[in-house]
Structure formats: C-alpha cells, structure tokens
Design a protein around this motif. Structure first.
Motif, short mmCIF file in Angstrom:
data_model
loop_
_atom_site.label_atom_id
_atom_site.label_comp_id
_atom_site.label_asym_id
_atom_site.label_seq_id
_atom_site.Cartn_x
_atom_site.Cartn_y
_atom_site.Cartn_z
N PHE A 195 2.28 -11.42 1.51
CA PHE A 195 1.33 -12.03 0.59
C PHE A 195 2.00 -12.96 -0.43
O PHE A 195 1.34 -13.81 -1.00
CB PHE A 195 0.54 -10.94 -0.14
N PHE A 204 -7.33 -11.01 1.20
CA PHE A 204 -8.23 -9.99 1.73
C PHE A 204 -9.55 -9.97 0.95
O PHE A 204 -10.63 -9.84 1.55
CB PHE A 204 -7.58 -8.61 1.66
N ARG A 271 -8.66 -2.86 4.62
CA ARG A 271 -7.72 -3.96 4.39
C ARG A 271 -7.43 -4.12 2.90
O ARG A 271 -6.29 -4.35 2.51
CB ARG A 271 -8.29 -5.27 4.96
N SER A 274 -5.29 -1.10 1.71
CA SER A 274 -3.88 -1.19 2.09
C SER A 274 -3.11 -2.14 1.19
O SER A 274 -1.90 -1.99 1.00
CB SER A 274 -3.76 -1.66 3.55
N ASN A 275 -3.80 -3.11 0.60
CA ASN A 275 -3.15 -4.07 -0.28
C ASN A 275 -2.85 -3.46 -1.66
O ASN A 275 -1.97 -3.94 -2.38
CB ASN A 275 -4.04 -5.30 -0.44
N TYR A 276 -3.60 -2.40 -2.02
CA TYR A 276 -3.43 -1.78 -3.33
C TYR A 276 -2.95 -0.34 -3.22
O TYR A 276 -3.06 0.42 -4.19
CB TYR A 276 -4.75 -1.82 -4.10
#
Length: 353
Positions: A195, A204, A271, A274-276
C-alpha cells in the motif's frame, strides 16, 4: 521487495510462515474439504455461465437488451472463476507461498478486480432496465435497443479496466530470504499488496464504497420504488394480469439484491479488516479464516447467477431445456407484463429475460 530474516535456527516452515505472513498452514483434511467445495463451485459455475452465454447466442428470442447485460455478467463470472479458484487453491496447497512469477501475480489480481467490477456494474445496469420498464415504461421504450445496451456494456468494461489499475500497481512479489544455520539460505516468495506505493490513498475503502455501498444503495432504492409502483397499481384496480405478471420481476430483483449483499459484503469487510488488522490487535489466524470463508461467498456470487435465472425465469428454463434436451415449449398465446405490444418493443423490458 527483498527481505532477509534471520534467527530461525530451530524453526519449522510452520513457524516461519507464522512469523512472516501470520499464516497457519492448514491440515490435509481442511485442504481436501476446501478443494472439494471449490471444485464443485468451479464446475457448476463455469458450466452454468457458459450455458447462459450459449443460450443467449443460439436462441433468437433470447437476444434482448436485458440478456445482453446478462451475457456480459456471465462472461465476467467465468473470468472470476477461471482466474480465481485454481490460483487460490494453488496458494492454499503451497502454504500461501507464490512461485509463478510477478507477472502472473499482478495479472491475477488485476483481472479478478476487473471482472468483479464488471459483475457489480452489470447487475446495477440490468436492474436499472427493470426499474425503467416498470416505473417509467414510456421512457424505457424510448431508450430501448441493443445498440444502447452494447454501449453501456462497453462503458462498464472500460470503466472497470481503468478503476482496477491501482490494484495492479500495488500487487507485487515479496521475497523473504530466511537464514537458518543448519541449512542454506531459503527464499520464500509471496504475492501480496504494497500500500505504500499509493501513499495514504484508501484503496480498499474506495473500492468498497464505489463498487459495493453505492451499488447496493441504488439497488435498494430501485427495488423499493418498483415495489411501491406495483403495489399502487394493484390497489387502484389495474389489470390483474398486468400486476401479477410483475411478480417474477420483483422476486428476481429481490433475489439479486439479497444475493448481492450476502456475497459481496463479507468480501469487502474482510479486505478492509485485513488492512487494519495490526491497529485492531486481532489475531492473524482470525484474518486467515475470514479470508477462507469470504472467499466462498465471493465465488458463490459467480456460481449462483445461472441458478437464479433457472429458478426465477421460465423463459430461461425453457431455453436451457431446448439447448440441452431439444425440448420445445408448446405454443401458447403471448403474454406481456407491461402491455400487449410486440416482443421487439418495450415488453422486452417488462420481464426478466
């Protein structure tokens, strides 16, 4: 990106994967179960969507504007299944490691994202046709035609190709060189997203809003309006045949909205989660199992559409029977959900297919 990781002198591959990826290798029974389920979805989805395409091409009475959208949707679903399931199973059986090169890694994500966007936008487009046909029939008649539908479908594909580019940019191979005293340096490669390449741009979150929240809101608004219009027509004593013939359309739209939410909501939620995951302090194993479960819902969306067509549309059932078994429906008087006009006019927009 290359990264050297040391200090795994007494570690197994399981320990290394846990530290690098937060991934817990799955046992053979789980792998076999996942593979069996995916194999069923893959076979039924490819076969069902291919039959939809063939039916639309082979049957002259199926070549309507709405079915042009459904042809695009079936094509997108086939692409999702072909480019998604085999490679996802490859990763599961390979402990989420990647050995197919960066080009395949990037194109896999890019193609999946394109097909996903096409699928979502096409559902909105043909639902809009249903909405216009029932709520604004004169407007739908003025705008009808395969040429207009073909332009919209072309625009959908072009927009999807453009909007998926950020996912191509941030997807890449990550190489981890693990130094263990009792063996040579071992390289472990993964196909992941980076990212940092897009700075603070919420990839996302933007994808979720533009290709899930907004489409879902549009579908809900249109479906509500359709229900109100049909109910009002029934209350004022409009033709009983006209009102009752709208029921399959409403049932289909209901199924589309419910299927859309059930299949896509978990996918987008996972999604973003998973980013946080680090900020939330959640266990990596939780994200791993969410990834597996939401993967099922993601592919079910591509598998279930042909099933919905058969359950909800008599015309599709007859067309499938004609194609597969040579069945031909006995001739009967034509009926129209909107008006007794010809099949080439706005009646095409008054029924699902």
């Amino acid at each position: 990106m290359n990264m050297t990781i040391e200090g795994f002198s007494n570690s197994t591959l399981k320990d290394i994967l846990q530290n690098i990826l937060g991934f817990q290798p799955m046992g053979l029974p789980i792998l076999i179960t996942i593979t069996a389920i995916y194999a069923i979805m893959f076979t039924t989805g490819i076969l069902g969507n291919a039959l939809v395409c063939v039916v639309i091409v082979k049957q002259p009475n199926m070549r309507t504007a709405t079915n042009f959208y459904l042809f695009s949707l079936a094509t997108a679903d086939i692409i999702i299944l072909l480019s998604g399931i085999p490679l996802e199973l490859y990763e599961y059986w390979n402990n989420m490691l990647w050995g197919l090169g960066e080009a395949a890694c990037k194109m896999r994500m890019y193609v999946l994202e394109i097909a996903s966007y096409v699928s979502v936008l096409t559902i909105v487009a043909f639902s809009m046709e249903r909405y216009l046909a029932i709520c604004h029939p004169l407007h739908a008649y003025a705008m009808s035609g395969l040429r207009r539908a073909s332009r919209i479908v072309a625009a959908i594909w072009l927009v999807s190709i453009a909007c998926a580019i950020p996912f191509y940019i941030i997807t890449r191979i990550f190489d981890y060189y693990v130094q263990r005293p009792e063996s040579a340096i071992e390289k472990l490669s993964t196909c992941q997203m980076e990212f940092v390449k897009l700075g603070s741009f919420p990839v996302f979150e933007t994808s979720c809003v533009v290709f899930f929240v907004i489409p879902l809101s549009i579908l809900l608004i249109m479906y509500t309006q359709i229900g109100l219009v049909v109910s009002r027509r029934k209350n004022i004593g409009e033709s009983q045949n006209n009102a009752s013939s709208q029921k399959p359309v409403i049932m289909m739209l209901s199924a589309v909205v419910v299927s859309f939410f059930v299949c896509w909501a978990p996918f987008h939620a996972q999604r973003i989660f998973s980013n946080y995951i680090n900020e939330l302090g959640a266990s990596p194993e939780v994200n791993q199992w969410l990834y597996i479960v939401t993967g099922f819902s993601y592919y079910i969306s591509s598998t279930s559409n042909p099933i919905l067509y058969n359950i909800m549309s008599e015309r599709y059932r007859n067309a499938f029977k004609t194609l597969i078994c040579g069945y031909k429906r006995p001739p009967s008087l034509p009926t129209s959900p909107i008006s007794p006009t010809s099949e080439t006019s706005m009646t095409n927009f008054g029924k699902f297919a």
